[in-house]
Design an enzyme around this catalytic site. Structure first.
Site, PDB file in Angstrom:
ATOM      1  N   GLY A  11       0.407  11.777  -0.390  1.00 24.96           N
ATOM      2  CA  GLY A  11       0.567  10.345  -1.977  1.00 24.96           C
ATOM      3  C   GLY A  11       0.708   9.253  -1.306  1.00 24.96           C
ATOM      4  CB  ALA A  12       2.374   6.803  -0.237  1.00 25.00           C
ATOM      5  CG  HIS A  17      -4.349   8.508   1.102  1.00 21.72           C
ATOM      6  ND1 HIS A  17      -3.890   6.880   0.725  1.00 21.72           N
ATOM      7  CD2 HIS A  17      -5.109   8.941   2.017  1.00 21.72           C
ATOM      8  CE1 HIS A  17      -3.628   7.559   1.749  1.00 21.72           C
ATOM      9  NE2 HIS A  17      -3.332   8.771   2.682  1.00 21.72           N
ATOM     10  CD  GLN A  40       2.048  16.446   8.113  1.00 22.16           C
ATOM     11  OE1 GLN A  40       1.595  17.347   6.979  1.00 22.16           O
ATOM     12  NE2 GLN A  40       1.413  15.594   8.083  1.00 22.16           N
ATOM     13  N   GLY A  91      -9.178  10.646   7.330  1.00 19.69           N
ATOM     14  CA  GLY A  91      -9.644   9.573   8.103  1.00 19.69           C
ATOM     15  C   GLY A  91      -9.605   8.828   9.996  1.00 19.69           C
ATOM     16  CG  ASP A 132      -4.293   9.149  10.952  1.00 19.88           C
ATOM     17  OD1 ASP A 132      -2.815   8.893  11.274  1.00 19.88           O
ATOM     18  OD2 ASP A 132      -4.199   9.573   9.275  1.00 19.88           O
ATOM     19  CD  GLN A 188      -4.102  13.906   9.709  1.00 21.68           C
ATOM     20  OE1 GLN A 188      -2.702  14.408   9.847  1.00 21.68           O
ATOM     21  NE2 GLN A 188      -4.919  13.638   9.152  1.00 21.68           N
ATOM     22  CB  VAL A 202      -9.948   0.914   4.778  1.00 23.24           C
ATOM     23  CG1 VAL A 202     -10.269  -0.077   3.902  1.00 23.24           C
ATOM     24  CG2 VAL A 202     -11.596   2.276   4.178  1.00 23.24           C
ATOM     25  CG  LEU A 218      -5.854  -0.161   4.551  1.00 26.20           C
ATOM     26  CD1 LEU A 218      -6.303   0.191   2.981  1.00 26.20           C
ATOM     27  CD2 LEU A 218      -4.850  -1.269   4.643  1.00 26.20           C
TER      28      LEU A 218
HETATM   29  O1  PAF Z   1      -3.156  12.727   7.151  1.00 26.56           O
HETATM   30  C1  PAF Z   1      -2.249  13.543   6.014  1.00 26.56           C
HETATM   31  O2  PAF Z   1      -1.735  12.671   5.182  1.00 26.56           O
HETATM   32  C2  PAF Z   1      -1.533  14.273   6.709  1.00 26.56           C
HETATM   33  O3  PAF Z   1      -1.514  14.805   7.854  1.00 26.56           O
HETATM   34  C3  PAF Z   1      -1.711  15.613   5.897  1.00 26.56           C
HETATM   35  C4  PAF Z   1      -3.696  15.552   6.796  1.00 26.56           C
HETATM   36  C5  PAF Z   1      -2.591  15.801   4.558  1.00 26.56           C
HETATM   37  C6  PAF Z   1      -1.840  16.918   6.535  1.00 26.56           C
HETATM   38  O4  PAF Z   1      -0.557  17.300   5.095  1.00 26.56           O
END
Ligand code: PAF
Length: 286
Positions: free
Chosen positions: A28-29, A34, A58, A145, A148, A151, A174, A182
């Site tokens: 969210g947010a 996104h 997490q 993205g 990260d 990730q 972005v 961002l």
């Molecule tokens: O990047 C994020 O917003 C989070 O780590 C994700 C990939 C949605 C997992 O909760």
């Protein structure tokens, strides 16, 4: 665009939507980073599903989970405007049912350095929730993205472990007009902190990219250039500036040249704390 909250509503909605299905997992947010993921998903999939779930596994503490911004109405508007077809907003019990224990997915060595070093368990939490979302949404592809960077590598590893052949797409970072990548965390910066972050973080990474393109390939020389820029902004506390093979995240020695990385590409990633807010950014060098 429909919003669903339970697994049965999700199954029912997905049964009526065409394939291929792309999943954009979020907490969210939502911001323009996104919406760029949603727009990219629109180009390759018939159906775009956005998940919004603040994943407790997490985060380091329950307080951090509680403080995470929740802006569902604005998120729905942004997702719809960007072209999403379905939003999945599960509650915690829907993802981690109390009577069906969900084992942690442990990503191993990819998760231990960089962000993993200061956030133990973070990437196991990310891999676990993304694996769970993959099980529930059954996407053909999922988008993340490039900012990260660690990730994305963890998720690529996760997808390779699974048998369902979900394609992982990384979408370019972005940036705001001042160059800062961002992030929902940027809202937490003071005006002066933001200005300092923008003068240090993206500028340091661009300097590295430009120097490398013009033939400076020594890790030590590239690091020195970037560290000088960051040191000029005393409110920006550098946690790490790291050069690693992008596939394995194994660090390059200071004496190495960028072209030495076995996997070709080098990931340059950086974390810094400004106004108590941890910011990350990354680029890859060919
Ligand atoms: O990047 C994020 O917003 C989070 O780590 C994700 C990939 C949605 C997992 O909760």
């Amino acid at each position: 665009m429909r919003t669903v909250t339970t697994r049965s509503e999700l199954d029912e909605a997905l049964a009526q939507l065409p394939r291929p299905v792309a999943l954009v997992p979020t907490m969210g947010a939502l911001h323009a980073g996104h919406t760029a993921l949603i727009a990219a998903a629109r180009r390759t999939a018939a159906t775009v599903v956005v998940s919004i779930f603040v994943n407790p596994r997490q985060f380091g503490s329950a307080a951090d989970v509680a403080e995470y911004p929740r802006t569902l109405e604005a998120d729905q508007q942004l997702a719809q405007a960007a072209g999403a077809h379905l939003i999945f907003v599960p509650n915690v019990d829907e993802i981690y049912p109390p009577n069906e224990p969900v084992a942690n997915v442990e990503p191993g060595p990819l998760a231990t350095r960089l962000e993993g070093a200061s956030r133990p368990g973070h990437f196991a939490g990310v891999a676990t929730v993304v694996s769970r979302l993959f099980d529930l949404v059954h996407p053909d592809q999922a988008l993340f993205g490039a900012k990260d960077a660690q990730q994305v590598r963890v998720i690529e590893w996760l997808a390779a472990q699974r048998s369902d052949q979900i394609a992982i797409h990384r979408v370019a970072t972005v940036r705001d007009s001042d160059g800062l990548a961002l992030s929902s965390r940027n809202q937490l910066l003071s005006a002066s902190g933001r200005a300092a972050a923008a003068k240090a973080i993206p500028v340091a990474l661009s300097l590295i990219a430009e120097a490398c393109a013009s033939g400076v390939t020594s890790v030590a020389a590239l690091r020195a250039l970037a560290e000088r820029v960051i040191a000029a902004e005393p409110s920006v506390a550098l946690d790490y500036l790291d050069f690693a093979e992008s596939a394995t995240l194994i660090p390059l020695a200071e004496s190495a040249q960028v072209g030495d990385a076995a996997s070709g590409e080098v990931l340059v990633s950086l974390a810094a704390v400004v106004d108590g807010v941890r910011l990350i950014d990354a680029i890859t060098l060919p």
